[in-house]
Write a protein that holds these residues in place. Structure first.
Motif, short mmCIF file in Angstrom:
data_model
loop_
_atom_site.label_atom_id
_atom_site.label_comp_id
_atom_site.label_asym_id
_atom_site.label_seq_id
_atom_site.Cartn_x
_atom_site.Cartn_y
_atom_site.Cartn_z
N ARG A 112 6.29 -9.50 -6.44
CA ARG A 112 5.91 -8.84 -7.71
C ARG A 112 6.19 -9.77 -8.89
N PHE A 113 7.34 -10.42 -8.86
CA PHE A 113 7.71 -11.34 -9.93
C PHE A 113 6.78 -12.55 -9.96
N ALA A 114 6.27 -12.95 -8.78
CA ALA A 114 5.39 -14.13 -8.69
C ALA A 114 3.96 -13.83 -9.13
N GLY A 115 3.63 -12.58 -9.39
CA GLY A 115 2.31 -12.28 -9.93
C GLY A 115 1.49 -11.26 -9.17
N MET A 116 1.97 -10.77 -8.04
CA MET A 116 1.24 -9.74 -7.31
C MET A 116 1.35 -8.39 -8.01
N THR A 117 0.39 -7.52 -7.76
CA THR A 117 0.53 -6.13 -8.19
C THR A 117 1.55 -5.44 -7.28
N GLY A 118 1.98 -4.26 -7.67
CA GLY A 118 2.96 -3.55 -6.85
C GLY A 118 2.44 -3.25 -5.46
N PHE A 119 1.17 -2.85 -5.36
CA PHE A 119 0.59 -2.52 -4.05
C PHE A 119 0.45 -3.78 -3.21
N GLN A 120 0.01 -4.86 -3.82
CA GLN A 120 -0.10 -6.12 -3.08
C GLN A 120 1.27 -6.59 -2.61
N ALA A 121 2.26 -6.48 -3.46
CA ALA A 121 3.61 -6.93 -3.11
C ALA A 121 4.17 -6.11 -1.95
N LEU A 122 3.93 -4.80 -1.96
CA LEU A 122 4.41 -3.95 -0.87
C LEU A 122 3.77 -4.35 0.45
N ASN A 123 2.46 -4.46 0.46
CA ASN A 123 1.75 -4.78 1.70
C ASN A 123 2.14 -6.16 2.23
N HIS A 124 2.20 -7.15 1.36
CA HIS A 124 2.51 -8.50 1.82
C HIS A 124 3.98 -8.65 2.22
N ALA A 125 4.85 -7.90 1.60
CA ALA A 125 6.26 -7.92 2.02
C ALA A 125 6.39 -7.35 3.44
N LEU A 126 5.68 -6.25 3.70
CA LEU A 126 5.72 -5.65 5.03
C LEU A 126 5.20 -6.60 6.10
N THR A 127 4.16 -7.36 5.77
CA THR A 127 3.53 -8.22 6.77
C THR A 127 4.13 -9.62 6.80
N THR A 128 4.89 -10.00 5.78
CA THR A 128 5.58 -11.29 5.80
C THR A 128 6.85 -11.22 6.62
N VAL A 129 7.69 -10.23 6.33
CA VAL A 129 8.97 -10.09 7.02
C VAL A 129 8.76 -9.79 8.50
N SER A 130 7.66 -9.15 8.84
CA SER A 130 7.36 -8.85 10.25
C SER A 130 6.64 -9.99 10.96
N SER A 131 6.38 -11.10 10.25
CA SER A 131 5.60 -12.22 10.81
C SER A 131 4.23 -11.74 11.27
N GLY A 132 3.64 -10.84 10.48
CA GLY A 132 2.37 -10.23 10.87
C GLY A 132 1.15 -10.94 10.35
N GLY A 133 1.02 -11.05 9.03
CA GLY A 133 -0.08 -11.81 8.46
C GLY A 133 -1.27 -11.02 7.95
N PHE A 134 -1.29 -9.69 8.13
CA PHE A 134 -2.37 -8.91 7.53
C PHE A 134 -2.27 -9.01 6.00
N SER A 135 -3.42 -9.08 5.34
CA SER A 135 -3.44 -9.19 3.89
C SER A 135 -4.33 -8.10 3.31
N THR A 136 -4.38 -8.05 2.00
CA THR A 136 -5.22 -7.06 1.31
C THR A 136 -6.53 -7.67 0.86
N SER A 137 -6.82 -8.90 1.28
CA SER A 137 -8.04 -9.59 0.85
C SER A 137 -8.58 -10.44 1.99
N ASP A 138 -9.88 -10.62 2.01
CA ASP A 138 -10.49 -11.52 2.99
C ASP A 138 -10.01 -12.96 2.80
#
Length: 480
Positions: free
Chosen positions: A198-224
């Protein structure tokens, strides 16, 4: 074999999954998207099924041994895959059953391969559900259940070791104190990662989704475009740090936080060394083509190598355009993986170190026949059972990769796509190489039979192969 002992915890875990479905249902309801009905109906169906199974076997005197443990792990991952696919199938995406199951399997196993396009315009519920599937799969479905559900406490150490390949499953004497620390660490990393995104420039929704998929070593994103949607390099460095942390052993990080003695530093140093070496190699190749922005090139090189070696699978561009050497490098890095006891998939640094020590001891024995050279790890002698287990896993890893690749080629895939699809599914990485399933492509165009086999291979890779294959052996089912 006591099937009732398996049915009870599976039922309870299905109820737990139904509660997770209410989160994306609420997200869609808040924005007025009709897909909230799909999630609500799915939660109702899955919750009722789990409740009926739980009530049917709650008062039974069940036996829970090693066979029941292995069947439970396999049954839970397959049950969660089909249950997780239900809201995707019922949603407005108009997915076939094959695509819905593929997407759910990819999410739960934290593979990150997708059949979806137009992610930038998808409703929030779908995006959040994909991220939640990866977050739950990263920590381990049964591991989460051990802590939350009393019915899973029996055999907890075995369950955790099977799901995470952790070599020290009872570091605190009992499994529950360790799992409390593990979940606090996992949740804490997720929250800190989300705040920094969020501090780096993501929206709150983007930050939530990417945090969930980063810490899990998943890789799903909100964009193509995956991480390529963000212009600043700060987002990539936040991802690099947390992808690396997620590739470290849970126990190592817990002991670092508690300032306790730890012995896992060898595989951590080895893992970081591999990532650094591959990053420098990628940077050298990229820097030869353009030299006007060396720091950006270094960032992109480190980001993509760490993304692949930790089996996260993010992309900030098509790194396959860097040349043939870069393509070969990323293909080889796909085989590696993070440390044992982490959210990463792959072969794991621990096994690579064991193989190196074993080869070294054999070579030393050939050079000096009268000298006793024993393979060691973390200052301790490796027992024959450990080295034998690693050798068996290495053989199964290669054979499984080759056999599935042959089947994919027989199904009509070109050699490059067949080889890449097999290893990226087995190692739970996500993007492969080539124009079809590379970082700029998706798995949508693959034949349905290939998608089903890939889903199976993802689960097999997440279960460390042996745990999935052993239940197919006739001897496993014979009464002792």
């Amino acid at each position: 074999m006591d099937c009732r002992a398996v049915a009870l915890p599976v039922g309870r875990l299905m109820v737990l999954l139904s509660l997770f479905m209410l989160v994306p249902a609420a997200a869609d309801l808040m924005v007025g998207n009709p897909d909230w009905v799909a999630f609500a109906v799915s939660a109702l169906v899955v919750g009722c099924f789990g409740s009926v199974v739980t009530l049917a076997f709650m008062k039974r005197d069940n036996r829970f041994g090693i066979r029941e443990t292995l069947v439970l792990v396999n049954a839970t991952w397959f049950a969660f895959t089909f249950a997780g696919a239900l809201p995707l199938y019922l949603s407005g995406l108009d997915l076939s059953l094959t695509d819905a199951v593929f997407e759910a399997a990819s999410g739960l196993t934290t593979t990150g391969a997708t059949v979806l396009t137009g992610l930038d315009h998808l409703p929030p519920g779908i995006l959040l559900w994909r991220s939640l599937l990866q977050w739950v799969g990263g920590i381990g479905i049964v591991v989460l259940g051990i802590w939350l559900l009393p019915g899973l406490r029996v055999g907890g150490s075995q369950l955790f070791a099977i799901e995470s390949s952790e070599t020290s499953a009872k570091p605190y004497g009992r499994i529950e104190p360790f799992l409390v620390r593990l979940l606090l660490l996992y949740g804490g990393l997720t929250l800190v990662c989300m705040a920094l995104y969020r501090f780096a420039g993501m929206t709150g929704f983007q930050a939530l989704n990417h945090a969930l998929t980063t810490v899990s070593s998943g890789g799903f994103s909100t964009s193509d475009q995956s991480m390529g949607q963000f212009e600043g390099l700060s987002v990539l460095w936040v991802a690099i740090v947390f992808m690396l942390l997620s590739g470290f052993p849970f126990l190592f990080m817990i002991r670092v936080v508690e300032r306790r003695d730890f012995r896992e530093y060898e595989q951590v140093v080895f893992f970081v060394g591999l990532a650094a070496t591959a990053s420098l190699a990628a940077f050298a190749v990229l820097h030869l083509g353009a030299s006007d922005a060396p720091f950006r090139e270094l960032t992109l090189s480190v980001f993509h190598v760490v993304s692949i070696i930790t089996t996260t699978g993010y992309a900030a561009g098509d790194y396959l355009q860097w040349g043939a050497f870069a393509t070969a490098l990323f293909f080889l890095v796909t085989f590696l993986g993070g440390c044992s006891g982490s959210t990463s998939g792959g072969f794991k640094a621990f096994r690579m170190l064991v193989l190196i020590q074993l080869i070294r001891s054999l070579v030393n024995g050939m050079c000096r026949p009268h000298r006793i050279a024993e393979p060691r790890f973390a200052g301790r002698r490796l027992s024959p059972s450990v080295t034998e287990g690693v050798l068996v896993f290495a053989l199964l890893y290669v054979v499984t990769f080759a056999l599935f690749a042959l089947v994919y080629a027989a199904a009509g895939l070109d050699v490059e796509t067949a080889l890449s699809a097999s290893i990226t599914a087995l190692a739970n990485v996500g993007p492969g190489v080539g124009p079809v399933i590379g970082p700029s492509g998706t798995f949508q165009s693959l034949p349905d039979v290939v998608k089903w086999l890939l889903a199976l291979q993802m689960i097999l890779g997440r279960l460390e192969i042996v745990s999935g294959i052993i239940i197919l052996m006739p001897d496993f089912w014979l009464e002792r």
